[in-house]
Design an enzyme around this catalytic site. Structure first.
Site, PDB file in Angstrom:
ATOM      1  N   ARG A   8     -18.647  33.120   5.124  1.00 32.54           N
ATOM      2  CA  ARG A   8     -19.994  32.853   5.657  1.00 32.54           C
ATOM      3  C   ARG A   8     -20.948  33.980   5.263  1.00 32.54           C
ATOM      4  O   ARG A   8     -20.514  35.134   5.092  1.00 32.54           O
ATOM      5  CB  ARG A   8     -19.977  32.680   7.194  1.00 32.54           C
ATOM      6  N   PRO A   9     -22.232  33.639   5.128  1.00 29.64           N
ATOM      7  CA  PRO A   9     -23.193  34.699   4.819  1.00 29.64           C
ATOM      8  C   PRO A   9     -23.470  35.514   6.074  1.00 29.64           C
ATOM      9  O   PRO A   9     -23.602  34.950   7.159  1.00 29.64           O
ATOM     10  CB  PRO A   9     -24.443  33.922   4.393  1.00 29.64           C
TER      11      PRO A   9
ATOM     12  N   ALA B 274     -14.742  38.962  18.112  1.00 31.86           N
ATOM     13  CA  ALA B 274     -13.642  39.860  17.764  1.00 31.86           C
ATOM     14  C   ALA B 274     -14.169  41.271  17.497  1.00 31.86           C
ATOM     15  O   ALA B 274     -13.490  42.269  17.751  1.00 31.86           O
ATOM     16  CB  ALA B 274     -12.913  39.322  16.540  1.00 31.86           C
TER      17      ALA B 274
ATOM     18  N   SER C  70     -28.332  48.536  14.964  1.00 34.45           N
ATOM     19  CA  SER C  70     -26.999  48.459  15.556  1.00 34.45           C
ATOM     20  C   SER C  70     -25.891  49.032  14.678  1.00 34.45           C
ATOM     21  O   SER C  70     -25.862  50.226  14.411  1.00 34.45           O
ATOM     22  CB  SER C  70     -26.744  46.997  15.905  1.00 34.45           C
TER      23      SER C  70
END
Ligand code: G16
Length: 552
Positions: A505-506, A381, A70
């Protein structure tokens, strides 16, 4: 393969051709397995076996497998499984996938396969059917060959769809499995998909004015051939100008173009400067065409981003309006699902009008939460998203007997939207048409759309750390529980900034930790993001690789 012995023998015949690299632990993350493409042969081989088992477990239903990374750089690749209704793989099986991928040897792999068969009570006499595709990455062909060995090893029937977008693969899975049933989803071919989308689009914009040529940045990926085909189906109903279509140029994929670049760097792809005129709309797809970001230049040539949050606001308001016009506001509840990355201004705007849920990053989380509404609008988002019409909403639309022409029109629009919007997964091309429908109905240019609310300045930063697995989150990833003490430091910092918000965050798709920050003023949002990134660095023990490398 009808017995465990047959299957074990089949695996043994192929597995040694695709040995697991010894020093790597694989993880089925946010969107399947993802890492450097050259490291993934053993994983895709084993995913071939797993897909066959999943299909047998589900009575021979067709399972989808997409080989793609992606938005990641070109040298990465990845693989993910798609369940029979076109949705992401069931969570429990993600765990099985991780265990299978990490078995160190062929013997160990056969053992975990046998355990899985017993644990999940798979009847090996059932058939196995798998449909698969890949994006345009250079490692794709080799990985497909390894994957096909996995299918052969387990005696599964495979249907090779070659190069397709991720959303088309999801669409095909649903079509194949629903064929001949009351819920038949459509023709199981890419042309069937194009016909469905373009047919619904033409009905929805009949008599409306679309806003001239739309520039589409195809990220030099699989979206390019798909958008080209779609443009043929759309004809004059929506003229498209395709840019960044070099799928055979080495190093071009997602490089200074595409949805992730535009969203993260908050600027125009350099290839569009001098191409995009002031006031004109443009949009960027990502490397497998499941994300979409719009943007425009104002009369001073200032760049304006219209991201997943803005798409959500535009689309949700339009659907609410159509539901009301159809006289169904007491029957159909429209709700919105976001993640922690949603801009605070968008959440405020939406929550004043609709129910809003916040969930962890990853389409699978948003998709499931959206299923709880009669019509669930979900967008990250970063431009990943779609709109789900529940069976009860579809039934309400079918049963509704309109009493005025206006009600009839709104009802028709809602029914056509079901065909226009990919019900299986976020789909950049479908979402692009959806946005164009709403803009045409509202007579909005990018400027009026942008004016729905004003984004809080925000900044997204990646930090390379030694081991991202030490970062653990709670509260839909808005707070850290580990490393101990880091969240307290972040809280102290955030309090110093007017309208400040930040979280860490990971990533589940890249080997980095992500930092998001927003504040009332642009310099403050930037400073907060950098300072939080600095804290992340400090808490990793000062390892040199932990130094914040990339501040986009
Ligand atoms: C994938 C997922 C998205 C997620 C994104 C980033 O997108 O499908 O839901 O937002 O990764 O995830 P993370 O922050 O965990 O790296 P894509 O477009 O790469 O398939």
């Amino acid at each position: 393969m009808t017995t465990i012995e047959d299957l074990s023998e089949g695996i043994r015949a192929y597995a040694d051709l695709h040995p697991k690299p010894s020093n790597i632990q694989f993880q089925y993350g946010t969107a399947g397995f993802r890492t450097l493409g050259v490291l993934l042969e053993s994983v895709v081989f084993r995913v071939g076996v797993l897909a066959a088992l999943r299909s047998k477990k589900l009575d021979g239903k067709t399972i989808g497998v997409m080989i793609t990374a992606s938005h990641n750089p070109e040298q990465d690749n990845g693989v993910k499984l798609v369940d029979p209704r076109g949705e992401m793989l069931e969570a429990a099986w993600e765990n099985h996938a991780t265990i299978l991928a990490n078995a160190p040897t062929t013997d160990a792999f056969i053992e975990v396969v046998e355990n899985l068969i017993k644990l999940t009570k798979i009847d090996l006499a059932k058939p196995a059917n798998v449909v698969y595709a890949r994006d345009t990455r250079p490692t794709g062909l080799t990985l497909v060959a390894a994957f096909q060995d996995g299918l052969k090893a387990s005696g599964a029937t495979g249907r090779n769809e070659d190069i397709k977008t991720t959303p088309v693969l999801h669409y095909l899975v649903r079509c194949i499995n629903s064929k001949g049933t009351a819920e038949a989803y459509g023709e199981d071919s890419e042309d069937g998909y194009m016909r469905k989308l373009s047919g619904a689009f033409k009905k929805l914009v009949a008599g409306k004015k679309t806003h001239g040529l739309l520039i589409v940045d195809c990220a030099n990926g699989v979206g390019a051939p798909a958008a080209k085909r779609l443009a043929q189906f759309l004809g004059d109903s929506l003229p498209l100008q395709l840019v960044n279509t070099s799928i055979n140029t080495e190093g071009a994929l997602n490089n200074a173009c595409g949805a992730d670049f535009v969203k993260t760097s908050q600027r125009l792809p350099p290839s569009l400067s001098g191409v995009l005129r002031a006031g004109q709309r443009a949009c960027s797809l990502d490397g497998d065409a499941d994300r979409l970001i719009f943007f425009y230049l104002d009369e001073r040539n200032q760049f304006h981003l219209l991201d997943g949050d803005k798409i959500s606001a535009l689309v949700a308001a339009f659907i609410v309006e159509q539901v009301r016009l159809a006289g169904l506001e007491d029957t159909i509840e429209v709700g919105v699902v976001q993640t922690a990355y949603a801009n605070g201004a968008s959440t405020k705007y939406l929550a004043e009008r609709l129910p809003v849920t916040c969930v962890p990053t990853g389409v699978k989380h948003l998709h499931h939460a959206a299923e709880h509404y009669s019509i669930g609008v979900y967008f990250e988002a970063n431009g990943h998203g779609t709109v789900l019409f529940s069976p009860s909403a579809v039934a309400a639309l079918e049963q509704r007997r309109p009493s005025t022409p206006a009600q009839q029109t709104a009802l028709n629009h809602l029914k056509n939207l079901i065909d226009l919007i990919n019900q299986t997964v976020g789909d950049a091309l479908s979402d692009m048409l959806l946005v164009e429908v709403v803009l045409a109905h509202k007579s909005f240019s990018g400027i009026e759309w942008d004016a729905l609310y004003t984004d809080l300045p925000n900044r997204l930063v990646k930090v390379v750390v030694k081991d991202r697995s030490v970062f653990k989150t709670e509260d839909a990833e808005r707070r850290l529980v580990a490393p101990a003490g880091l969240q307290k430091k972040i809280d102290e910092l955030v309090r110093k900034y007017d309208g400040g918000r930040a979280f860490v965050r990971p990533s589940g798709t890249e080997d980095v930790v992500r930092v998001y920050a927003e504040a009332i003023l642009r310099p403050q949002a930037d400073e907060l993001a950098f300072k939080v990134a600095g804290l992340v660095y400090d808490f990793t023990g000062g390892d040199p690789v932990a130094r914040p490398r990339e501040f986009l």
